[in-house]
Design a protein around this motif. Structure first.
Motif, mmCIF file in Angstrom:
data_model
loop_
_atom_site.group_PDB
_atom_site.id
_atom_site.type_symbol
_atom_site.label_atom_id
_atom_site.label_comp_id
_atom_site.label_asym_id
_atom_site.label_seq_id
_atom_site.Cartn_x
_atom_site.Cartn_y
_atom_site.Cartn_z
ATOM 1 N N UNK A 227 1.075 -1.118 -0.130
ATOM 2 C CA UNK A 227 0.156 0.142 0.381
ATOM 3 C C UNK A 227 0.762 1.410 0.102
ATOM 4 N N UNK A 228 0.380 2.558 0.008
ATOM 5 C CA UNK A 228 1.183 3.616 -0.535
ATOM 6 C C UNK A 228 1.507 4.060 0.851
ATOM 7 N N UNK A 229 1.046 3.877 2.060
ATOM 8 C CA UNK A 229 2.000 3.683 2.761
ATOM 9 C C UNK A 229 2.847 3.764 3.318
ATOM 10 N N UNK A 230 2.876 2.225 3.253
ATOM 11 C CA UNK A 230 4.531 1.391 3.458
ATOM 12 C C UNK A 230 5.153 2.062 2.112
ATOM 13 N N UNK A 231 4.788 2.042 1.125
ATOM 14 C CA UNK A 231 5.897 2.302 0.149
ATOM 15 C C UNK A 231 6.586 3.545 0.164
ATOM 16 N N UNK A 232 6.063 4.514 0.675
ATOM 17 C CA UNK A 232 6.128 6.021 1.923
ATOM 18 C C UNK A 232 7.507 5.795 2.091
ATOM 19 N N UNK A 233 6.940 4.945 3.723
ATOM 20 C CA UNK A 233 7.905 4.750 5.026
ATOM 21 C C UNK A 233 9.278 4.311 3.606
ATOM 22 N N UNK A 234 8.865 3.403 3.227
ATOM 23 C CA UNK A 234 10.039 2.744 2.648
ATOM 24 C C UNK A 234 11.111 3.856 1.367
ATOM 25 N N UNK A 235 10.304 4.686 0.983
ATOM 26 C CA UNK A 235 10.971 5.871 -0.289
ATOM 27 C C UNK A 235 11.634 6.937 0.900
ATOM 28 N N UNK A 236 11.510 6.871 2.061
ATOM 29 C CA UNK A 236 11.701 7.862 3.061
ATOM 30 C C UNK A 236 12.784 7.558 3.157
ATOM 31 N N UNK A 237 12.832 5.507 3.114
ATOM 32 C CA UNK A 237 14.321 5.154 4.102
ATOM 33 C C UNK A 237 15.092 5.125 2.569
ATOM 34 N N UNK A 238 15.055 4.802 1.843
ATOM 35 C CA UNK A 238 15.458 4.653 0.706
ATOM 36 C C UNK A 238 16.491 6.140 0.863
ATOM 37 N N UNK A 239 15.746 7.256 0.673
ATOM 38 C CA UNK A 239 16.304 8.683 0.415
ATOM 39 C C UNK A 239 17.282 8.528 1.739
ATOM 40 N N UNK A 240 17.126 8.498 3.032
ATOM 41 C CA UNK A 240 17.869 8.887 4.413
ATOM 42 C C UNK A 240 19.057 7.814 4.209
ATOM 43 N N UNK A 241 19.117 6.603 4.181
ATOM 44 C CA UNK A 241 19.866 5.908 3.725
ATOM 45 C C UNK A 241 21.118 6.415 2.001
ATOM 46 N N UNK A 242 20.506 6.306 1.419
ATOM 47 C CA UNK A 242 21.350 6.721 0.490
ATOM 48 C C UNK A 242 22.308 7.986 -0.087
#
Length: 291
Positions: A227-242
């Motif tokens: 769902x969109x909520x999980x995708x947004x959470x993972x996207x935010x983690x992706x951005x921060x970790x990158x």
């Protein structure tokens, strides 16, 4: 062979150059691989590399096939490799920020109008890093580069034939039509391979986590099982970790990102000289063990 030795043998950090096919050689090494500022020789079964004018300043490191040192071209290529990663990370952060901004905000509108530009810049930065990446096994490097090229071609084809005619940016089209992940996905597969290599070589936690987050976001979007909520959470983690991953590259010593330079010097030797050198090294090892 112990796992640690195997992973070190397979991978190391930036700046891979496949052994060049050149007839001009310098003490057994192609001129195009060895800097004109370096003197290279093979003595008593070992490879020696000394930078002219830098012998008193550049430390000598012991490699598998002999001592080596860092020269100015190594430093330049490592910095370019790291800069490519920073460029890719910055582009992702800017483009990804739009997912967390109100739709009617001025900043959101500005970013949306330039999403394809940020995507192109990020892809270019990743391409630069993959061109300079230092991996002992040439086939692995070529595979990552091929995935990147396939992703670039797929992105261009999707934009030209699908997104642009529909009046959408490439990124927005992929968001609206998850099936398009098949066309852009190889580029992110190349990125996943790069962070996996970094995590394996240096034990970087953020790189290891990114290895799972990147494909999870893409596959979750492609299959519709996330769902969109999980995708947004993972996207935010992706951005921060990158960002953390790219920034921490500049905290590593240059020599660590180069890896064992003697391996590439060895790979540049003709097959006959490789066999002779291995035999001499084996004899030296037996001699040292017996004494």
């Amino acid at each position: 062979m112990p796992l640690g030795v195997l992973s070190t043998t397979l991978f190391t950090a930036p700046v891979l150059h496949s052994p060049p096919k050149s007839s001009a050689t310098l003490h057994g090494f192609p001129h195009s691989r060895v800097s004109s500022k370096s003197r290279v020789s093979v003595r008593s079964g070992s490879i020696k590399c000394q930078a002219l004018g830098e012998s008193s300043r550049s430390p000598i490191y012991q490699g598998i096939y002999g001592p080596w040192s860092v020269d100015s071209s190594d430093v330049r290529e490592v910095i370019l490799y790291r800069s490519g990663l920073v460029t890719a990370a910055a582009s992702l952060v800017v483009a990804g920020t739009v997912a967390f901004l109100p739709d009617n905000s001025l900043l959101s509108e500005v970013i949306k109008q330039n999403l394809d530009l940020f995507y192109a810049i990020g892809a270019g930065g990743l391409g630069l890093s993959l061109f300079l990446i230092h991996i002992y096994v040439t086939e692995i490097k070529r595979t990552l580069q091929a995935l990147w090229a396939l992703g670039v071609v797929g992105s261009l084809a999707t934009y030209t034939n699908l997104a642009h005619p529909a009046g959408e940016s490439l990124i927005q089209y992929v968001i609206d039509y998850p099936i398009a992940v098949w066309f852009v996905g190889p580029l992110f597969a190349a990125l996943t391979g790069l962070v996996f290599k970094e995590g394996l070589c240096y034990g970087k936690l953020e790189a290891g986590v990114l290895t799972f987050i990147i494909p999870s976001v893409l596959l979750g979007h492609l299959t519709g099982l996330m769902d969109d909520g999980v995708k947004l959470a993972l996207l935010g983690s992706w951005m921060a970790l990158f960002v953390v991953f790219a920034g921490r590259k500049f905290t590593q010593p240059i020599k660590d990102d180069i890896g064992d330079k003697s391996v590439f010097m060895f790979n540049a030797l003709p097959e006959g000289e490789k066999k002779a050198l291995i035999e001499k090294l084996g004899q030296e090892q037996k001699f040292s063990q017996n004494n």
